[in-house]
Structure formats: structure tokens, C-alpha cells
Enzyme design. Structure first.
Site, mmCIF file in Angstrom:
data_model
loop_
_atom_site.group_PDB
_atom_site.id
_atom_site.type_symbol
_atom_site.label_atom_id
_atom_site.label_comp_id
_atom_site.label_asym_id
_atom_site.label_seq_id
_atom_site.Cartn_x
_atom_site.Cartn_y
_atom_site.Cartn_z
ATOM 1 N N LYS A 1 0.799 -1.237 0.000
ATOM 2 C CA LYS A 1 0.000 0.000 0.000
ATOM 3 C C LYS A 1 0.835 1.292 0.000
ATOM 4 O O LYS A 1 0.386 2.345 0.478
ATOM 5 C CB LYS A 1 -1.001 0.042 1.177
ATOM 6 C CG LYS A 1 -1.845 -1.190 1.391
ATOM 7 C CD LYS A 1 -2.319 -1.891 0.165
ATOM 8 C CE LYS A 1 -3.390 -1.231 -0.627
ATOM 9 N NZ LYS A 1 -3.686 -2.051 -1.865
ATOM 10 N N HIS B 1 7.374 -7.077 -2.461
ATOM 11 C CA HIS B 1 7.222 -6.566 -1.087
ATOM 12 C C HIS B 1 8.246 -7.246 -0.171
ATOM 13 O O HIS B 1 8.136 -7.141 1.056
ATOM 14 C CB HIS B 1 5.829 -6.900 -0.536
ATOM 15 C CG HIS B 1 4.683 -6.190 -1.201
ATOM 16 N ND1 HIS B 1 4.734 -4.875 -1.603
ATOM 17 C CD2 HIS B 1 3.430 -6.620 -1.508
ATOM 18 C CE1 HIS B 1 3.566 -4.537 -2.133
ATOM 19 N NE2 HIS B 1 2.764 -5.577 -2.094
ATOM 20 N N SER C 1 -5.117 2.685 4.184
ATOM 21 C CA SER C 1 -5.268 2.050 2.872
ATOM 22 C C SER C 1 -5.348 0.530 3.035
ATOM 23 O O SER C 1 -6.203 -0.137 2.429
ATOM 24 C CB SER C 1 -4.061 2.440 2.001
ATOM 25 O OG SER C 1 -4.104 1.800 0.760
HETATM 26 S S1 PPS Z 1 -0.380 -3.100 -3.104
HETATM 27 O O1 PPS Z 1 -1.618 -3.890 -2.810
HETATM 28 O O2 PPS Z 1 0.593 -3.226 -2.025
HETATM 29 O O3 PPS Z 1 0.187 -3.424 -4.408
HETATM 30 O O4 PPS Z 1 -0.905 -1.579 -3.101
HETATM 31 P P1 PPS Z 1 -0.071 -0.340 -3.632
HETATM 32 O O5 PPS Z 1 -0.191 -0.269 -5.114
HETATM 33 O O6 PPS Z 1 1.284 -0.325 -3.045
HETATM 34 O O7 PPS Z 1 -0.840 0.892 -2.978
HETATM 35 C C1 PPS Z 1 -2.159 1.247 -3.294
HETATM 36 C C2 PPS Z 1 -2.332 2.707 -2.899
HETATM 37 O O8 PPS Z 1 -1.685 3.550 -3.880
HETATM 38 C C3 PPS Z 1 -2.636 4.482 -4.378
HETATM 39 N N1 PPS Z 1 -2.340 4.838 -5.779
HETATM 40 C C4 PPS Z 1 -2.168 6.109 -6.204
HETATM 41 N N2 PPS Z 1 -2.142 7.270 -5.513
HETATM 42 C C5 PPS Z 1 -1.959 8.400 -6.247
HETATM 43 N N3 PPS Z 1 -1.808 8.413 -7.590
HETATM 44 C C6 PPS Z 1 -1.835 7.264 -8.309
HETATM 45 N N4 PPS Z 1 -1.700 7.309 -9.622
HETATM 46 C C7 PPS Z 1 -2.005 6.035 -7.598
HETATM 47 N N5 PPS Z 1 -2.065 4.730 -7.963
HETATM 48 C C8 PPS Z 1 -2.278 4.023 -6.840
HETATM 49 C C9 PPS Z 1 -3.962 3.733 -4.245
HETATM 50 O O9 PPS Z 1 -5.045 4.587 -4.394
HETATM 51 C C10 PPS Z 1 -3.807 3.127 -2.863
HETATM 52 O O10 PPS Z 1 -3.887 4.100 -1.824
HETATM 53 P P2 PPS Z 1 -5.245 4.505 -1.072
HETATM 54 O O11 PPS Z 1 -4.819 5.418 0.041
HETATM 55 O O12 PPS Z 1 -5.884 3.258 -0.573
HETATM 56 O O13 PPS Z 1 -6.089 5.213 -2.100
#
Ligand code: PPS
Length: 292
Positions: A46, A101, A131
């Protein structure tokens, strides 16, 4: 923790997602053959993994940038430890992009020997916590938790996939000299995507034209990724992994959402634990969109 847990598979002190992990693959991972031009995105869950997978895919693949190819993120930059689509990693064309990860001590040995570039993306852990709470309640393969209060305890104790956030980031940072690694924060990407992508390009030694850079930036925004089925895992989760409820992989995508969820008491408790665990840790964390 023992491996009778329904959701977590503990291997060498680190928790994997039990229902999708392949134990044989894990056991061989230390010896997985690494190439000099492989690129790794390493994150605690996340922290912006899919965002960075998408950015790297856009940087490296012209067919992604100009929309002539329709390949999902999961296949462009698969997870090393979770080979969900059973890809033949040895036959992926170079440069291979992997997401992971893994903690520093479980990655393939070759990462310390080769020139392989690693991009470590980190995010403030209060936003990760929120998240992850929502994500765990959405996915059928993760343990759901009724309240943030209860999830906070699991997160602090590392009883989640990815184990303890503090250990993950500290471990990678303290062993940074063993790897060819760059640290970049989710919040920096959020506050200035253009300069973050330029930093990434410079680390990867990739030069993009202004037109290509614009194409990357346009397609890496939260709104565009949210509506682009190649750039999020919504359909994989719905059709392949399974969901409890309806949800969305790109949920809020902001800095400071934790303020809408943590009580004053929970926040104080987190701050106290953060202070204790991250004393003298030099990377800066951004907790609020208005932080300097
Ligand atoms: S995972 O399951 O570990 O692969 O998740 P991960 O991709 O690391 O994290 C997901 C969060 O990243 C946010 N996200 C973004 N934020 C801003 N801009 C862009 N383009 C973007 N893409 C992914 C996503 O919304 C998740 O955060 P939260 O706070 O839940 O919205």
C-alpha cells in the site's frame, strides 16, 4: 505465528499472502537468477506499488505509452514472490521489471552482486495503515478486521502480509549499501509527479522526449489509472482473486487520509510507537498535503 493461520504464511520470519503464495517458488527465490538490467520496485504493501509499476511500464514500453498494446500492469511488472499469472520469468524480455514486497534479507542473492536497479517507494505509515485496512476488508484472500482500533494493533505487531512496516523500511535503508537502490516517497510523487518521474528516469538512465514524458505523466495520474483497466487490479481482484464487497484498488490516492479515520488517541499511540522505532531515521515523512 504458525502456518495454520488462514491468511498468513510465515516464511523465514516474514508473512506472505497464504492463499496466493507458492511455497516451492519461495524456497527457490534466493537463487532466482538476476540480470544486470532487471529493475525492481520494492515496497511495503500500500505504498504506491501499482503506481510505480505503471510509471515504469510507461517509461520502458512504447506500446504502453502510445496505447498500441493492451497488457495489464500485473504482466508488465509482475510480483517476484507472487507469480499470479504463471509467467515464465526466465523468458521475459529484457529489461525485466519486477515488483516485490520482500524484506531485504529474502531477495535473490544476485541482487547484491549484479548492477540491478532497485526503486524503493515508501509512504507515511498512517496512510498505509488506512489504505491497508480498507484493502484487507475488500480482498477475500486477506483477513478482514472490524475496526481500525483492532487493525492498528495487527499493523503495529506486523500480523499482516508484509509483516512489520518499521522492520521493512529500516531493513532496506540500513542495508542500502548492499544494493543499487534509490529511495523515493509516495508523497513526493504525489506532490510533484513530473520531477519524480524525471528522478526515476535519471536513476534508470532512461531519456524520454518531452512528448513521451508528457504521455507518461498523463497516464500515471490517479484519475487516469482509476479508469484504465490495464493500470489497476480491479478486474484481477474481481475475477481471479475474489472480493468480499465492492471496492476499488485506486481508492483515495491522497496524502493525509488518516486524519479522517484515526482518533486523537489512536494517532497519539501511533506517534509514540513511530518515535520509538524510527528514532534517528533520516528519511523524511510527509503526513499532510500541506507539510513543507
Ligand atoms: S499493493 O496492494 O501493495 O500493491 O498496493 P499499492 O499499489 O502499493 O498501494 C495502493 C495505494 O496507492 C494508491 N495509488 C495512487 N495514488 C496516487 N496516484 C496514483 N496514480 C495512484 N495509484 C495508486 C492507491 O489509491 C492506494 O492508496 P489509497 O490510500 O488506498 O487510495
Amino acid at each position: 505465528m504458525d502456518n495454520t493461520d488462514e491468511y498468513l504464511y510465515e516464511f523465514k520470519g516474514y508473512n506472505f499472502e497464504k492463499q496466493i503464495v507458492n511455497i516451492e517458488h519461495l524456497e527457490k527465490m534466493e537463487d532466482f537468477e538476476i540480470k544486470d538490467d532487471d529493475v525492481f520496485i520494492v515496497t511495503y504493501p500500500k505504498s504506491g506499488t501499482i503506481w510505480t509499476q505503471n510509471i515504469l511500464s510507461l517509461i520502458y514500453f512504447e506500446g504502453h505509452r502510445n496505447n498500441t498494446e493492451n497488457i495489464e500492469t500485473m504482466d508488465r511488472a509482475p510480483f517476484l514472490e507472487y507469480n499470479i499469472h504463471n509467467l515464465d520469468y526466465d523468458k521475459m524480455p529484457s529489461p525485466r521489471i519486477f515488483a516485490s514486497h520482500l524484506p531485504h534479507y529474502l531477495v535473490p542473492k544476485g541482487l547484491k552482486i549484479k548492477k540491478t536497479k532497485i526503486l524503493y517507494i515508501y509512504r507515511n505509515p498512517k496512510d498505509i495503515l488506512i489504505s491497508y485496512f480498507h484493502f484487507s476488508n475488500w480482498l477475500i484472500t486477506l483477513e478482514s478486521t472490524d475496526t481500525i482500533e483492532n487493525y492498528l494493533e495487527k499493523f503495529i505487531d506486523g500480523k499482516v502480509v508484509g509483516s512489520c512496516w518499521f522492520d521493512h523500511i529500516r531493513g532496506w535503508y540500513e542495508h542500502r549499501h548492499d544494493f543499487n537502490i534509490m529511495f523515493l516517497s509516495y508523497e513526493d510523487m504525489k506532490r510533484d509527479l513530473r520531477s519524480s518521474v524525471l528522478k526515476i528516469c535519471s536513476f534508470l538512465e532512461k531519456k524520454l522526449s518531452e512528448k513521451d514524458l508528457d504521455a507518461v505523466l498523463r497516464q500515471a495520474t490517479f484519475q487516469n489509472m482509476k479508469c484504465d483497466p490495464r493500470a489497476n487490479y480491479n478486474s484481477i481482484i474481481k475475477n481471479e482473486i475474489g472480493e468480499r464487497d465492492t471496492g476499488c484498488f485506486l481508492r483515495k490516492g491522497t496524502i493525509g487520509d488518516w486524519k479522517h479515520h484515526l482518533t486523537v488517541k489512536q494517532n497519539e499511540r501511533f506517534d509514540m510507537i513511530f518515535k520509538k522505532n524510527m528514532k534517528d531515521f533520516p528519511l523524511k515523512f510527509i503526513w499532510d498535503i500541506n507539510d513543507e
